[in-house]
Motif scaffolding. Sequence first.
Motif, short mmCIF file in Angstrom:
data_model
loop_
_atom_site.label_atom_id
_atom_site.label_comp_id
_atom_site.label_asym_id
_atom_site.label_seq_id
_atom_site.Cartn_x
_atom_site.Cartn_y
_atom_site.Cartn_z
N LYS A 82 41.14 38.98 45.24
CA LYS A 82 40.14 38.40 44.34
C LYS A 82 38.78 39.08 44.57
N LEU A 83 38.51 39.39 45.81
CA LEU A 83 37.22 40.00 46.12
C LEU A 83 37.05 41.34 45.39
N THR A 84 38.08 42.15 45.44
CA THR A 84 37.94 43.47 44.79
C THR A 84 37.91 43.34 43.27
N ARG A 85 38.52 42.28 42.75
CA ARG A 85 38.43 42.05 41.30
C ARG A 85 36.98 41.70 40.93
N ILE A 86 36.37 40.85 41.77
CA ILE A 86 34.98 40.46 41.49
C ILE A 86 34.07 41.68 41.57
N LEU A 87 34.36 42.54 42.52
CA LEU A 87 33.49 43.70 42.73
C LEU A 87 33.87 44.90 41.84
N GLN A 88 34.92 44.73 41.05
CA GLN A 88 35.43 45.84 40.23
C GLN A 88 34.33 46.51 39.41
N GLY A 96 37.19 56.71 31.51
CA GLY A 96 37.81 56.35 30.24
C GLY A 96 38.86 55.27 30.42
N GLY A 97 39.09 54.82 31.63
CA GLY A 97 40.18 53.88 31.85
C GLY A 97 39.74 52.62 32.54
N ILE A 98 39.93 52.61 33.86
CA ILE A 98 39.75 51.37 34.62
C ILE A 98 38.31 50.90 34.58
N GLY A 99 38.18 49.66 34.31
CA GLY A 99 36.86 49.04 34.36
C GLY A 99 35.82 49.75 33.53
N SER A 100 36.27 50.39 32.50
CA SER A 100 35.35 51.24 31.79
C SER A 100 34.91 50.64 30.48
N PRO A 101 33.67 50.90 30.09
CA PRO A 101 33.26 50.45 28.77
C PRO A 101 33.93 51.28 27.70
N PHE A 102 34.63 52.32 28.08
CA PHE A 102 35.20 53.24 27.09
C PHE A 102 36.72 53.23 27.12
N SER A 103 37.29 52.16 27.61
CA SER A 103 38.74 52.18 27.72
C SER A 103 39.40 52.26 26.35
N SER A 104 38.72 51.77 25.33
CA SER A 104 39.23 52.05 24.01
C SER A 104 38.60 53.37 23.60
N LYS A 155 34.70 19.49 40.91
CA LYS A 155 35.92 18.91 40.33
C LYS A 155 36.59 19.87 39.36
N ALA A 156 35.91 20.95 39.05
CA ALA A 156 36.47 21.89 38.06
C ALA A 156 37.72 22.54 38.62
N LYS A 157 38.54 23.06 37.67
CA LYS A 157 39.77 23.75 38.07
C LYS A 157 39.42 25.08 38.72
N GLU A 158 40.42 25.69 39.29
CA GLU A 158 40.22 27.01 39.91
C GLU A 158 39.71 28.00 38.85
N ILE A 159 38.78 28.84 39.28
CA ILE A 159 38.20 29.81 38.34
C ILE A 159 39.16 30.99 38.20
N VAL A 160 39.32 31.45 36.95
CA VAL A 160 40.23 32.59 36.70
C VAL A 160 39.39 33.84 36.44
N ILE A 161 39.75 34.91 37.14
CA ILE A 161 39.02 36.17 36.94
C ILE A 161 39.71 36.96 35.84
N MET A 162 38.94 37.37 34.86
CA MET A 162 39.51 38.14 33.75
C MET A 162 38.62 39.34 33.47
N ASP A 163 39.20 40.37 32.86
CA ASP A 163 38.33 41.45 32.38
C ASP A 163 38.59 41.67 30.90
N ASP A 164 37.57 42.05 30.18
CA ASP A 164 37.75 42.28 28.76
C ASP A 164 38.08 43.76 28.54
N LYS A 165 38.26 44.12 27.26
CA LYS A 165 38.69 45.48 27.00
C LYS A 165 37.61 46.50 27.33
N GLU A 166 36.38 46.03 27.58
CA GLU A 166 35.33 46.97 27.96
C GLU A 166 35.17 47.02 29.48
N GLY A 167 36.06 46.36 30.18
CA GLY A 167 36.03 46.45 31.65
C GLY A 167 35.07 45.47 32.31
#
Length: 611
Positions: free
Chosen positions: A304-310, A386-394, A171-183
């Motif tokens: 969505k698949l590639t976001r999950i696998l990012q 240093g950028g995408i999906g990286s723990p070092f984007s900052s 019954k839950a709403k659609e799940i939203v995929i998000m990434d934080d600043k550490e990727g």
Amino acid sequence: MAAENFELLAPATSCAISKVRVVARVRPFLSQEISVKSSRVPVSCISVVDQGRISPEEVTVNLKDPETSRNECYQLDSFFGQEDHTVRQIFDKEVNPLIPGLFQGCNATVFAYGATGSGKSYTMQGTEEEPGLMPLAMSRVLSLCEETGCRAEMSYYEVYLERCHDLLEPKAKEIVIMDDKEGQIHLRGLSKVAVNSMSEFRETLALGVQRRKVADTDLNDVSSRSHGVLVITVSSPVCGDSAASVTGKLNLIDLAGNEDNRRTGNEGIRLQESAKINQSLFALSNVIYALNKNLARVPYRESKLTRILQDSLGGTSRALMIACLNPGAYQESVHTVSLAARSRQISNFVVPIHKQGTPQAKVDMESKLRAWLESKGKTKSAQRIGGIGSPFSSKTPCSTASKVRKPLFNSSAKVKKTANQSDCKREKERTVAVAFGNLVENKDIANSIATKDHVEKVKFNSPRKALSPIHNTNGIQKAVLEISFTDQLPARTPKTPFPANEEFKSFGTPLDKFDAQVSTLKSCVAQEYVDFLNTASREELVELKGIGVKMAEYILDLRETSPLKSLADLKKLGLSSKQIHNLFSKAAMGIFGRIEDLAAVPCPETSLSNQ
Ligand SMILES: Nc1ncnc2c1ncn2[C@@H]1O[C@H](COP(=O)(O)OP(=O)(O)OP(=O)(O)O)[C@@H](O)[C@H]1O
């Protein structure tokens, strides 16, 4: 790297480069595939050449078309043929070595990839008689939880028609995929269920499996119409205030299979499902292609698949791909194995995740990673890390401070001297300089501002407010929080853009003072620019110099999941530092307009009038 050699990471700060490991699994011929008349087992189009004899670290898989005698070879990490390999063997050799890492905060992903009917669900879920990798992994996690006192939880969701649905909480709403600043990828709205025993697990999984969309097609009686993801989360107990809690996640993904709709007989909704499945698998191949070619932009956002696998492809998780093969399907097997062989080239940078991260640990990890990439001549990858999906984007000190940029102005000798004193022993001070210096072209100035003498002045200059908790409010840390471009801050135009003259007395020469004021102005403009990107409409974005329609759409898409916190976040769109710099410069240039217009602007009383 052999699976047994996945090094176990020491807790706290250890990190490692880990290539995506790729193994092939060939299912046996099914009874309906064996001709009733001849009752002879057909010949498989897949074989392995010299398993482990040429190199113990890889196998050569041979694919032979029985009709045309076409013949192709690909290198993979390991091979499990149809005759004698059970799922248990795959588990012991390939998945079991990933599990201790979860208890040290390292994430891992195991995903089964292959054409429809190739045995992905059989391998991942299994049957009552032959449990698949999902129950085998859970059983091992539970026994380690018993030994360590850790907790295990599970989540189970599907990506159906490009939407993520919770299979344990329908019954839950659609799940939203998000990434934080550490990727790190986060799934907002996904439920978690505590698991204490295998019977609890089996019961819960069975419930989810029942809810997953499955249908009968001409190629598979029980064809998955969605990508199914089981997440096993392990959390360590937190003892007292000082201990950091460690969380590790294992994603076990049963992908939907590629479908050739000339053969599936799909119509209506089945055809729609199939189109979405094929689209997302095409997006996956594009991501793998971009990572292999070291392209600046990796199109994770195409599905969505590639976001999950990012995080598992070019990110911070360990990853194991199981290429599932039907021994009678030559063309599909070529498709699967060629993509699998390309995936093998992708490197991840495995970082243990602790709830209370230590900046110094990140610095060490990044410098290790950069050294590794440089030794391999992979400069573009280094930028990407240093950028995408990286723990070092900052930005962290060692990454940015080492970059030589053309100074905006000739700094005075005093400023240079101060900057030279700012060496590696003073990491904290350089953190200030780097955070501040991300957009300040003159690193000397940034460094000089970061010295203790000047920290307080910068603090007064800055229009920023600290949002993150401050544990130690000494001058430097305060300044980091106040001037760091990576903190999320409310949009605000400073009432007094320049400090009163008194506050700048100790800056020395007029040039020092001017340089510092210019830097402050830049930080204000940069923040305004980020705020604009977060709030502007599509049309407004397009009006801004350097942003075309496509870029505007990317920005809208990006901020939907996580608002931009700094200009560095634009790297998530695949922009390089240079491109971001150019974009910002164009916008900033627009502020000043023509020189005749500038002449008409009176100087603010508080700034230069008392010189
Ligand atoms: N190793 C195996 N041993 C015996 N039977 C198998 C094996 N692997 C797969 N099968 C059988 O092959 C058929 C197809 O397998 P499965 O449903 O796992 O394919 P799939 O790749 O998940 O397909 P789809 O993408 O359509 O969901 C099933 O009937 C399954 O029981």
